[in-house]
Design a protein around this motif. Structure first.
Motif, PDB file in Angstrom:
ATOM      1  N   GLY A   1       0.778  -1.230   0.000  1.00 22.54           N
ATOM      2  CA  GLY A   1       0.000   0.000   0.000  1.00 22.54           C
ATOM      3  C   GLY A   1       0.806   1.273   0.000  1.00 22.54           C
ATOM      4  O   GLY A   1       0.344   2.295  -0.495  1.00 22.54           O
ATOM      5  N   GLU A   2       2.033   1.293   0.547  1.00 24.25           N
ATOM      6  CA  GLU A   2       2.775   2.533   0.709  1.00 24.25           C
ATOM      7  C   GLU A   2       3.870   2.660  -0.339  1.00 24.25           C
ATOM      8  O   GLU A   2       4.736   1.792  -0.477  1.00 24.25           O
ATOM      9  CB  GLU A   2       3.402   2.572   2.104  1.00 24.25           C
ATOM     10  CG  GLU A   2       4.124   3.874   2.424  1.00 24.25           C
ATOM     11  CD  GLU A   2       3.158   5.003   2.706  1.00 24.25           C
ATOM     12  OE1 GLU A   2       2.679   5.630   1.741  1.00 24.25           O
ATOM     13  OE2 GLU A   2       2.854   5.232   3.881  1.00 24.25           O
TER      14      GLU A   2
ATOM     15  N   TYR B   1      -4.328   2.437   6.918  1.00 24.45           N
ATOM     16  CA  TYR B   1      -5.768   2.626   6.764  1.00 24.45           C
ATOM     17  C   TYR B   1      -6.181   4.020   7.214  1.00 24.45           C
ATOM     18  O   TYR B   1      -5.630   4.569   8.162  1.00 24.45           O
ATOM     19  CB  TYR B   1      -6.531   1.578   7.585  1.00 24.45           C
ATOM     20  CG  TYR B   1      -6.078   0.169   7.370  1.00 24.45           C
ATOM     21  CD1 TYR B   1      -6.217  -0.458   6.138  1.00 24.45           C
ATOM     22  CD2 TYR B   1      -5.501  -0.560   8.414  1.00 24.45           C
ATOM     23  CE1 TYR B   1      -5.789  -1.770   5.942  1.00 24.45           C
ATOM     24  CE2 TYR B   1      -5.079  -1.866   8.235  1.00 24.45           C
ATOM     25  CZ  TYR B   1      -5.215  -2.457   6.990  1.00 24.45           C
ATOM     26  OH  TYR B   1      -4.792  -3.743   6.809  1.00 24.45           O
TER      27      TYR B   1
ATOM     28  N   ALA C   1      -2.650   4.217   2.547  1.00 20.55           N
ATOM     29  CA  ALA C   1      -1.737   3.223   1.959  1.00 20.55           C
ATOM     30  C   ALA C   1      -2.366   1.860   2.160  1.00 20.55           C
ATOM     31  O   ALA C   1      -1.856   1.010   2.875  1.00 20.55           O
ATOM     32  CB  ALA C   1      -0.377   3.308   2.614  1.00 20.55           C
ATOM     33  N   HIS C   2      -3.504   1.669   1.550  1.00 21.46           N
ATOM     34  CA  HIS C   2      -4.307   0.475   1.820  1.00 21.46           C
ATOM     35  C   HIS C   2      -4.718  -0.272   0.561  1.00 21.46           C
ATOM     36  O   HIS C   2      -5.094  -1.444   0.632  1.00 21.46           O
ATOM     37  CB  HIS C   2      -5.577   0.878   2.576  1.00 21.46           C
ATOM     38  CG  HIS C   2      -6.429   1.844   1.809  1.00 21.46           C
ATOM     39  ND1 HIS C   2      -7.455   1.443   1.001  1.00 21.46           N
ATOM     40  CD2 HIS C   2      -6.359   3.199   1.696  1.00 21.46           C
ATOM     41  CE1 HIS C   2      -8.004   2.511   0.430  1.00 21.46           C
ATOM     42  NE2 HIS C   2      -7.361   3.587   0.837  1.00 21.46           N
TER      43      HIS C   2
ATOM     44  N   TYR D   1      -3.199  -0.759  -3.136  1.00 21.42           N
ATOM     45  CA  TYR D   1      -2.141  -0.495  -4.108  1.00 21.42           C
ATOM     46  C   TYR D   1      -2.728  -0.211  -5.488  1.00 21.42           C
ATOM     47  O   TYR D   1      -3.524  -0.979  -6.005  1.00 21.42           O
ATOM     48  CB  TYR D   1      -1.205  -1.700  -4.183  1.00 21.42           C
ATOM     49  CG  TYR D   1      -0.059  -1.533  -5.148  1.00 21.42           C
ATOM     50  CD1 TYR D   1       0.984  -0.665  -4.862  1.00 21.42           C
ATOM     51  CD2 TYR D   1      -0.028  -2.250  -6.338  1.00 21.42           C
ATOM     52  CE1 TYR D   1       2.047  -0.514  -5.742  1.00 21.42           C
ATOM     53  CE2 TYR D   1       1.025  -2.108  -7.226  1.00 21.42           C
ATOM     54  CZ  TYR D   1       2.064  -1.229  -6.928  1.00 21.42           C
ATOM     55  OH  TYR D   1       3.103  -1.067  -7.796  1.00 21.42           O
TER      56      TYR D   1
ATOM     57  N   ASN E   1      -4.947   4.065  -4.199  1.00 19.96           N
ATOM     58  CA  ASN E   1      -4.939   4.910  -3.005  1.00 19.96           C
ATOM     59  C   ASN E   1      -5.360   6.344  -3.309  1.00 19.96           C
ATOM     60  O   ASN E   1      -5.930   7.021  -2.453  1.00 19.96           O
ATOM     61  CB  ASN E   1      -3.547   4.919  -2.376  1.00 19.96           C
ATOM     62  CG  ASN E   1      -3.226   3.609  -1.682  1.00 19.96           C
ATOM     63  OD1 ASN E   1      -4.080   3.011  -1.049  1.00 19.96           O
ATOM     64  ND2 ASN E   1      -1.987   3.155  -1.819  1.00 19.96           N
TER      65      ASN E   1
END
Length: 767
Positions: free
Chosen positions: A115-116, A333, A358-359, A361, A364
């Motif tokens: 996510g990040e 989240y 960042a949840h 990919y 976001n």
């Protein structure tokens, strides 16, 4: 430019000389949390232990033998390349710090979703395992590609403080129990594993000068959780100005917080759940278009056994795992929800702003993420959790005019694949539900099959209209079939499957017009109706403004009492006579202009009769005046009363005027112990009385004969006393008049051939 994410790694603690010692990462700051000036909860410090997994020579499996650890409550398996995935099965089991029992093997969700952007490591989803002090890990990747490099186990102790019920736990040196695997050390791993030595940043001591600075005192705190439920408006809600949003430093352009068409639910702020802001000082990011198009729903995996009091610690554990173990700049989240329905602020930047999470990919930049604490592969989330997800989703989407039941067109920020195998390239546009699961935009089971199957319900709850609305009952005086009857007042009862927190109000409708309004938490309402037939229904107004109306029920209101068209009256009937129980019949007839419900006998005994019943058999004591009272009820509850009085009187055979030959017989079976018997043809007995009903009482047997009966000088009947069974005190013949008058009853022996005898006790009359 991103701030380096190694700033939080304080000095590494290596327990030299201890067998099986794990590498310990400790955060600077308060040891166990505390309070700020004024008694407000302060940040709670988390700690982490990490240890490398032993990878097999062919690189397709890895393990960590059973061993002691310092205290932890959350864990995950991470690896060096944040873009890589573990294709095999990652399983862990842990030892409870309280019971010392080992858990079953838990399967960790494949990865945290990449996510990040700029993450330092990849990893599984973190799993909450509760306070533990032992662990074992196994990774089976034999049916997949080679495992990623740098595999390690990360264990997080989320700390404790005023915001959680967990007690602080001290670290213990490992070695109390024999380890099944060699202990990782600060030297290079065994080259026979087939993996390249991976530098462990935890072994590099960070100079004191790199200790992160304290947060700027000018930075306001995140909003505190609401203490009361917000009102449920039907018009767009204004921003909550009573709870200021945490603002980033002036270098970030902060987008506006638009009003929402849905009310804001209570949200537990980062400060309230004990976020240690010093570990993530980077400024928040915001969606490029400053507009949220969709909500992505997640679960956190393997954490259903937490208590509601532990939930803040679970949130802190996820926060520490995302930031300290994976190298994200903040919790991934935007919001988290526990199984009790408490909502927690996730990534900072303002709960009412379009914060970049960042949840999800690749998506976001257009979505907000809500994660429910727990694993929902086979167990559905609680109603409380689903309700809170629906409320948060409705509020956030309502800020940007998005219908929670609609679809959203999202542009992929990178190529990807969904859990069901759908693929896309960077720049492709995907149409997804405005509230969808993580698996729709990424190859993961998240949020689990059981939760994913409930998302349609969450959408309906969030966007309306109210579902499952049912008119359960209308309580007036009584109901017959589909019609309720009342004098005027009714109570209407209903139910709905949409949670009350998402319902703005209910309206009680009578003939299509609103006569009463209740809160969304209500399940009944009262109304007073005018005389006549009405249609009663309930309309539910969802917080979105959408309405649902029940089918109408028919209600008749009337105040006219029923009537006894035939007043109650008494008549003697056949049967066995006793001085304490003379058989008689009570007759009546009641009617009503709308609907008669029942007639009740209230004295001398209590009985209830249906609307079509007009007579009933009873008994009365001889010689005692008795009043028979009755009450008629219609369906609306209106009543009418009536009564009749009567006294049964026994005239013994000895009081009769005789002719012919009669013999006295004695037996306890006779009334008064005696009776008269005669076989003489034309022998007679006569009684004179004043009354309205009479019964002749005799004894009967197979040899009994016949008798003529004369009433007031006229022959009325010939009665045969023959009976296959012997009977005594049998009222064999009766006669009733419309009123009381003087009458003479005479019986005459017929002299029947072969059985001439008759035996009589006398008569009973009713006065």
């Amino acid at each position: 430019m991103r701030t380096p994410r190694h700033f939080w790694k304080a000095s590494a603690v290596v327990a030299a000389g201890l067998s099986g010692a794990l590498v310990l990462q400790a955060m600077t700051g308060q040891e166990g949390g505390g309070s700020r000036a004024g008694g407000a909860p302060g940040p709670v410090t988390s700690k982490a232990e990490t240890t490398e997994l032993r990878v097999s020579g062919d690189g397709t499996s890895a393990a960590l033998g059973k061993r002691d650890t310092g205290p932890f409550s959350m864990l995950g398996v991470t690896w060096s390349d944040p873009s890589a995935r573990v294709g095999g099965t990652v399983e862990v089991r842990t030892r409870s710090a309280g019971t010392r029992n080992w858990s079953r093997w838990l399967t960790l969700d494949g990865d945290s979703g990449q996510g990040e952007s700029g993450a330092e490591r990849g990893g599984t989803e973190p799993a909450w395992v509760g306070p533990s002090d032992g662990v074992e890990v196994r990774v089976d990747g034999k049916d997949s590609a080679r495992l990623p490099k740098g595999l390690r186990l990360d264990m997080v102790d989320p700390g404790s403080g005023e915001v959680t019920a967990l007690e602080p736990a001290a670290y213990v040196a490992e070695g109390a129990e024999e380890s099944e695997e060699p202990t990782p050390s600060t030297t290079e791993p065994d080259t026979g594993t087939g993996t390249e030595p991976q530098p462990d940043a935890t072994l590099t001591e960070t100079p004191a000068s790199e200790t992160p600075p304290e947060p700027s005192p000018s930075e306001p705190s995140a909003p505190e959780p609401s203490t009361t439920e917000p009102s449920v408006p039907v018009t767009p809600s204004a921003p909550d100005t009573s709870s200021p949003t945490a603002s980033p430093t002036p270098s970030v352009s902060v987008p506006p917080a638009p009003p929402s068409t849905a009310p804001r639910p209570p949200i537990t702020s980062r400060a309230a759940w004990g976020a240690d802001e010093s570990i993530s000082p980077e400024e928040p990011g915001y969606l490029p278009d400053e507009k949220i198009k969709a909500v992505v729903v997640h679960h956190t995996a393997e954490s259903n056994d937490y208590t509601c009091e532990q939930a803040p610690a679970v949130v802190r554990g996820i926060y520490a795992y995302h930031v300290k173990q994976l190298g994200w700049k903040d919790l991934g989240y935007n919001f988290l929800v526990d199984k009790c329905g408490t909502v927690y602020e996730g990534r900072k930047g303002g709960v009412d702003r379009p914060v970049m999470g960042a949840h999800a990919y690749g998506f976001n930049s257009e979505t907000t993420g809500i994660s429910v604490l727990g694993t929902y592969t086979s167990t559905a989330p609680s109603t409380a959790a689903m309700t809170s997800v629906a409320r948060i989703a409705a509020w956030k989407l309502g800020q940007y005019g998005v219908d929670p039941t609609s679809t959203a067109t999202l542009t992929a920020g990178d190529s990807g694949r969904s859990y069901t195998g759908k693929t896309w390239a960077k720049g492709d546009q995907l149409t997804l539900p405005a509230i969808h699961g993580h698996r729709d935009g990424y190859n993961t089971q998240c949020p689990g099959d059981a939760f994913y199957n409930k998302l349609a319900t969450v959408r309906t709850w969030a966007g309306g209209p109210v579902s499952g609305l049912t008119l359960k009952s209308v309580t007036g005086n009584s109901t017959s079939g589909a019609t309720t009857y009342t004098k005027a007042a009714v109570t209407v009862n209903w139910s709905a499957t949409t949670p009350a927190a998402l319902i703005a109000k209910y309206e009680l409708l009578v003939d299509g017009k609103t006569v009463a309004t209740t809160a969304g938490t209500a399940a009944s309402a009262k109304a007073t109706l005018t005389a006549g037939t009405h249609q009663v229904a309930v309309r539910a107004v969802h917080q979105s403004g959408r309405t649902t109306t029940t089918a109408a029920a028919t209600v008749v209101a009337e105040t006219t009492a029923p009537a006894f068209t035939t007043k109650p009256n008494l008549a003697l009937r056949t049967g066995t006579v006793n001085t304490a129980a003379v058989p008689l019949t009570l007759k009546w007839k009641a009617t009503d202009g709308v609907a008669l419900k029942e007639v009740r006998l209230t004295a001398p005994t209590a009985k209830t009769y249906g609307p079509t019943t007009t007579s009933a058999g009873h008994t009365a004591k001889s010689g005692a005046a008795t009043t028979w009272s009755m009450k008629a009820y219609d369906r609306a509850g209106n009543t009418a009363t009536a009564s009749v009085a009567g006294t049964p009187v026994i005239l013994q055979e000895s009081s009769a005027t005789k002719s012919g030959t009669w013999t006295t017989k004695s037996s306890s079976s006779y009334l008064g112990g005696k009776s008269y018997s005669s076989s003489s043809k034309n022998a007679s007995l006569s009684w004179t009385f004043t009354g309205r009903s009479v019964a002749w009482t005799v004894s009967r047997a197979t040899t009994s004969g016949q008798a003529h009966i004369y009433v007031d000088g006229k022959k009325t009947a010939t009665v045969d006393l023959k009976s296959s069974t012997t009977k005594y005190r049998d009222a064999i013949w009766t006669k009733t008049w419309s009123g009381s008058a003087k009458h003479t009853i005479k019986i005459v022996v017929v002299g029947t051939s072969g059985r001439p005898a008759i035996t009589t006790d006398g008569i009973v009359y009713l006065k």
